[in-house]
Design a protein around this motif. Structure first.
Motif: not given
Length: 243
Positions: A53, A56, A81, A85, A88-89
């Motif tokens: 998180d 991201a 990770n 990330a 997610a982006t």
């Protein structure tokens, strides 16, 4: 906008140098695990992101157009990770993972294992004087070895207390074939434990093959599904420069 290189390896430094020379904006991120890291060309940040998180959030707020994960082949948590990330982006992600040692002629005769617990069990069957060439972060898995000589070679001092029968040798490679042969002979090493890291530290494997020392090799963790992988800096440079 810029490229984020997750670094710390020789390949990450080489990639940063090529990108800087080509005028490509980038930032190399170093985890800070080494007290005096070798700094790459260009902008550098040191320290973690706070998990997937946090990474991201960093990608969103720093106009990052692409990420090259050029961390150590066993930096499993960082690689996971980065994958989460970037997914997610929507930021493009490439994994630069140098070739391992499985293609060496003698590698078929090594004891291949999954994880450090497997390495410990395999080494116990093979010898009593161990060269533990796995870096300092995994030493706790072998802390029960209080009944044998263990040689540990690290750049920075171990973060855990090691048994009194161990020898901690602080040195930064790469090392020559002759020096590695001398090291194995002088300590009467009868088993070498290493990770399939690849890179410029294979002189110890040449020495082990020359002297007939058995090798226990830890397999690499898998790359997260869907993440493209290249094995050379040239490929990573072409991918990053195109973005």
């Amino acid at each position: 906008m810029s490229i984020l290189v997750l670094g710390g390896t020789a390949e990450a430094r080489e990639l940063a140098g090529l990108l800087v020379a080509a005028g490509v904006p980038l930032v190399t991120s170093l985890a800070g695990d080494v007290a005096e890291p070798r700094r790459p060309a260009g902008a550098v940040r040191i320290g973690g992101f706070g998990g997937a998180d946090g990474l991201a959030a960093h990608l969103r707020t720093h106009d990052t157009t692409a990420v090259v994960d050029a961390t150590h082949p066993f930096a499993e948590r960082i690689t996971a990770n980065a994958a989460a990330a970037c997914a997610a982006t929507g930021v493009a992600l490439l994994r630069l993972s140098r070739p391992g040692w499985a293609g060496r002629p003698e590698a078929a005769g090594w004891q291949w294992v999954d994880g450090l617990d497997g390495a410990r069990r395999a080494a116990e069957r093979l010898g009593a004087r161990v060269f533990l060439a796995i870096g300092r972060q995994g030493l706790a898995a072998f802390a029960g070895w209080t009944d044998r000589y263990v040689l540990v070679r690290v750049v920075d001092a171990p973060e855990v207390d090691v048994p009194g029968s161990w020898e901690v040798l602080r040195a930064r490679g790469p090392f020559s074939f002759e020096a590695e042969c001398d090291l194995l002979r002088s300590r009467s090493i009868d088993v070498l434990v290493t990770k399939d890291s690849g890179g410029p530290t294979e002189a110890k494997l040449d020495a082990a093959a020359h002297l007939g020392v058995p090798v226990v090799a830890v397999r690499r963790p898998p790359v997260p599904s869907g993440v493209p992988v290249v094995t050379t800096v040239a490929e990573a440079f072409a991918w990053a420069a195109a973005r």
